[in-house]
Design a protein around this motif. Structure first.
Motif, mmCIF file in Angstrom:
data_model
loop_
_atom_site.group_PDB
_atom_site.id
_atom_site.type_symbol
_atom_site.label_atom_id
_atom_site.label_comp_id
_atom_site.label_asym_id
_atom_site.label_seq_id
_atom_site.Cartn_x
_atom_site.Cartn_y
_atom_site.Cartn_z
ATOM 1 N N LEU A 1 32.387 34.780 44.640
ATOM 2 C CA LEU A 1 33.446 35.647 44.082
ATOM 3 C C LEU A 1 33.580 36.930 44.906
ATOM 4 O O LEU A 1 34.672 37.442 45.110
ATOM 5 N N ARG A 2 32.424 37.407 45.441
ATOM 6 C CA ARG A 2 32.435 38.636 46.246
ATOM 7 C C ARG A 2 33.059 38.357 47.624
ATOM 8 O O ARG A 2 33.943 39.079 48.090
ATOM 9 N N ASP A 3 32.640 37.279 48.261
ATOM 10 C CA ASP A 3 33.077 37.010 49.640
ATOM 11 C C ASP A 3 34.481 36.424 49.719
ATOM 12 O O ASP A 3 35.100 36.415 50.787
ATOM 13 N N HIS A 4 34.971 35.879 48.613
ATOM 14 C CA HIS A 4 36.277 35.199 48.657
ATOM 15 C C HIS A 4 37.214 35.772 47.593
ATOM 16 O O HIS A 4 37.534 35.095 46.612
ATOM 17 N N PRO A 5 37.626 37.036 47.753
ATOM 18 C CA PRO A 5 38.460 37.657 46.712
ATOM 19 C C PRO A 5 39.774 36.903 46.463
ATOM 20 O O PRO A 5 40.323 36.984 45.378
ATOM 21 N N GLN A 6 40.230 36.117 47.449
ATOM 22 C CA GLN A 6 41.515 35.418 47.271
ATOM 23 C C GLN A 6 41.336 34.016 46.721
ATOM 24 O O GLN A 6 42.272 33.388 46.266
ATOM 25 N N ALA A 7 40.120 33.532 46.757
ATOM 26 C CA ALA A 7 39.940 32.102 46.457
ATOM 27 C C ALA A 7 39.887 31.819 44.965
ATOM 28 O O ALA A 7 39.664 32.707 44.147
ATOM 29 N N ASP B 1 40.371 28.441 50.451
ATOM 30 C CA ASP B 1 41.242 28.892 49.344
ATOM 31 C C ASP B 1 40.706 28.414 48.003
ATOM 32 O O ASP B 1 40.924 29.039 46.974
ATOM 33 N N ILE B 2 40.029 27.250 48.045
ATOM 34 C CA ILE B 2 39.512 26.652 46.809
ATOM 35 C C ILE B 2 38.020 26.379 46.998
ATOM 36 O O ILE B 2 37.619 25.801 48.008
ATOM 37 N N LEU B 3 37.220 26.831 46.028
ATOM 38 C CA LEU B 3 35.776 26.611 46.113
ATOM 39 C C LEU B 3 35.332 25.838 44.878
ATOM 40 O O LEU B 3 35.840 26.080 43.779
ATOM 41 N N VAL B 4 34.401 24.897 45.077
ATOM 42 C CA VAL B 4 33.849 24.148 43.941
ATOM 43 C C VAL B 4 32.328 24.265 44.001
ATOM 44 O O VAL B 4 31.738 24.014 45.053
ATOM 45 N N VAL B 5 31.715 24.708 42.916
ATOM 46 C CA VAL B 5 30.251 24.733 42.835
ATOM 47 C C VAL B 5 29.841 23.695 41.791
ATOM 48 O O VAL B 5 30.244 23.785 40.628
ATOM 49 N N ASN B 6 29.116 22.668 42.248
ATOM 50 C CA ASN B 6 28.692 21.568 41.367
ATOM 51 C C ASN B 6 27.237 21.829 40.979
ATOM 52 O O ASN B 6 26.338 21.693 41.794
ATOM 53 N N CYS C 1 31.744 39.566 36.983
ATOM 54 C CA CYS C 1 32.124 39.721 38.400
ATOM 55 C C CYS C 1 33.576 40.160 38.528
ATOM 56 O O CYS C 1 34.228 39.930 39.537
ATOM 57 N N GLY C 2 34.105 40.710 37.406
ATOM 58 C CA GLY C 2 35.414 41.358 37.507
ATOM 59 C C GLY C 2 36.581 40.389 37.444
ATOM 60 O O GLY C 2 37.688 40.713 37.829
ATOM 61 N N SER C 3 36.360 39.173 36.972
ATOM 62 C CA SER C 3 37.549 38.303 36.861
ATOM 63 C C SER C 3 37.739 38.004 35.396
ATOM 64 O O SER C 3 37.398 36.956 34.896
ATOM 65 N N ASP C 4 38.228 39.018 34.659
ATOM 66 C CA ASP C 4 38.367 38.831 33.218
ATOM 67 C C ASP C 4 39.822 38.639 32.786
ATOM 68 O O ASP C 4 40.112 37.832 31.949
ATOM 69 N N ILE D 1 27.574 31.617 42.887
ATOM 70 C CA ILE D 1 28.859 31.979 42.265
ATOM 71 C C ILE D 1 29.181 33.458 42.504
ATOM 72 O O ILE D 1 30.290 33.809 42.924
ATOM 73 N N ARG D 2 28.172 34.321 42.283
ATOM 74 C CA ARG D 2 28.406 35.771 42.485
ATOM 75 C C ARG D 2 28.859 36.027 43.920
ATOM 76 O O ARG D 2 29.851 36.712 44.179
ATOM 77 N N LYS D 3 28.124 35.414 44.864
ATOM 78 C CA LYS D 3 28.416 35.666 46.294
ATOM 79 C C LYS D 3 29.807 35.120 46.636
ATOM 80 O O LYS D 3 30.593 35.772 47.326
#
Ligand code: SF4
Length: 477
Positions: free
Chosen positions: A70-76, A45-50, A99-102, A66-68
């Protein structure tokens, strides 16, 4: 159960900070998933990229991840932090929009700049009080914005102390952050700021706690630990790295200390005086970068090849055949064939057991970004390959020198394919495979004595290890 997953790029400091963030989530009851399992149902549900900003490749990799995600985890909800987030917030916000999250309610990517990364240690506590269905990004980004302050206290940079090291068998402690040097190619100092140090007594208390928990080794890490300074302890002047090590050894009994990379200008008599201590690991990694005096000068480095050669001779006096490694940047602007041959010859006569070579990466905002005399990527990569081959030969020669000898090692994980074989890292940094044909191996993280017995032949099953280790006994505390 709400789950979280972290993807970490870059140095030991970043790895440690991610370990602490993962721990902060797990103590609040969140399920921490390895990144390669984050897409399995139920998805994270929650992703962190450091992120890391040392090379453009590291930044490109972060953008791909990040792109992948956002694509693979539309709910996260995806939080991006680290050094790249510190120096390129707008670019990452733009990537989010791309990536469509504006729009706010669709906004799924939040940039948590590097200097506010410690907020991710408190976020789990906030979320734990929030109902899962309300765990939308709106509340998270609002919470982060409210918490963000213009000036993050220095102490925040040292809050990354994981209670446990679920991802590593050896503990690590961040003793320093930032850097006061101005190397012409480096963007790290732009991301992590001036050098700051954790008070010595706090480091000692952390080591005592790790020792009490049974950890046999701790890696002392930072961005430039040779700039460690603690003005709190001594009446006169400041506590430097050498004196810090003496202070830590005096305040602990059993835990072994391994040093992360050292800047060659930090190889002082004060440091040599303590490096001989049996609880300091015989493994030194030097951020050398080049063996050419002209290139070192252009890089803004603060030593000459002769200084390093003298330092290496001293290291081999205070330690019995220590494992010496180094970092080398190839293809720095102006690095002619002759200059590279100087570096190659320097590494060859220094007999490094490992050479971490990588091609120069032009970094925006650094002095070298506009230097003339660029070297083609092809030549830079060819030079990297020559140095890596030299490093591999150095490692084999080093392992051969230790064949038949006893070493201490820290046990890591059992081999999935054959649990009676356990991987281990020796005090002098050899990667070992230790068979336990007739007995249960001691627990993960234990210190053992073993003999370096067999070196792998090419293509042999254990060829990714330096040697087979014959188990002798568990080290007494
Ligand atoms: S020593 Fe140089 S390369 Fe290393 S962090 Fe400092 S400025 Fe960057």
């Amino acid at each position: 159960m709400v789950s979280v997953s972290l993807y970490t790029l870059g140095c030991k400091v970043n790895q440690l900070e991610s370990e602490a963030i993962a721990h902060a989530f797990s103590v609040q009851g969140f399920r921490v998933l390895p990144w390669d399992r984050a897409s399995e149902e139920p998805k994270a549900d929650i992703l962190v990229v450091n992120t890391c900003t040392v090379t453009s490749k590291a930044e490109q990799k972060a953008r791909r991840v990040i792109r992948k995600a956002l694509r693979d985890h539309p709910q996260a909800v995806l939080m991006v932090t680290g050094c790249y987030a510190q120096v390129a917030r707008e670019a990452l916000d733009a990537l989010g929009r791309e990536c469509g999250s504006d729009s706010l309610d669709a906004k799924r990517l939040v940039v948590v700049s590097g200097d506010t990364k410690s907020l991710l240690l408190d976020l789990p506590g906030f979320l734990a009080k929030t109902m899962p269905e309300e765990m939308a990004l709106v509340s998270i980004s609002q919470w982060l914005r409210e918490k963000e302050t213009s000036q993050t206290p220095v102490t925040e940079r040292f809050r990354f102390i994981p209670g446990d090291f679920s991802l590593h068998s050896r503990a690590s402690v961040k003793i320093q952050d930032g850097c006061d040097n101005h190397c012409s190619y480096c963007r790290v100092r732009l991301a992590r700021g001036r050098s700051v140090s954790l008070e010595a007594d706090q480091i000692r208390a952390t080591l005592q706690a790790l020792e009490a928990k049974g950890y046999a080794e701790a890696v002392l890490t930072g961005v430039n630990i040779t700039q460690y300074r603690d003005t709190g302890i001594l009446q006169e002047g400041a506590l430097h790295l050498g004196a810090l090590l003496r202070y830590l050894l005096a305040g602990t009994e059993y835990i072994r200390l391994r040093l992360s990379s050292l800047e060659p200008e930090g190889l002082t008599e004060d440091l040599f005086a303590v490096l001989g201590h049996p609880r300091i690991r015989p493994h030194i990694h030097l951020s050398l970068q080049s063996g050419s005096p002209r290139i070192l000068e252009q890089m803004g480095r603060r030593y000459t090849p002769e200084d390093v050669e003298k330092g290496i001779r001293r290291l081999r006096v205070v330690k019995d055949d220590p494992f010496l490694g180094c970092d080398i940047i190839t293809g720095f602007p102006g690095e002619t064939e002759e200059a590279f041959e100087e570096t190659y010859a320097f590494c060859e006569r220094s007999g490094f057991a490992w050479i971490h070579a990588f091609p120069y990466s032009p970094r925006p905002g650094t002095a070298a970004y506009t230097y003339p005399g660029g070297v083609s990527e092809r030549d830079a990569v060819l030079r990297v390959e020559r140095l890596r081959a030299l490093g591999r030969a150095g490692r084999q020669a080093y392992s051969r020198r230790w064949q038949g000898q006893e070493v201490e090692a820290i046990l890591e994980a059992s081999k999935e394919s054959n649990p009676s074989f356990v991987t281990a890292v020796s005090d002098n940094y050899l990667k070992l495979l230790v068979p336990f044909p007739n007995q249960e191996p001691p627990p993960w993280g234990s210190a053992i004595r073993c003999r370096i017995c067999k070196l792998p032949d090419r293509g042999e099953e254990f060829s990714r290890f330096d040697a087979l280790g014959e188990y002798i006994k568990e080290e007494s505390r």
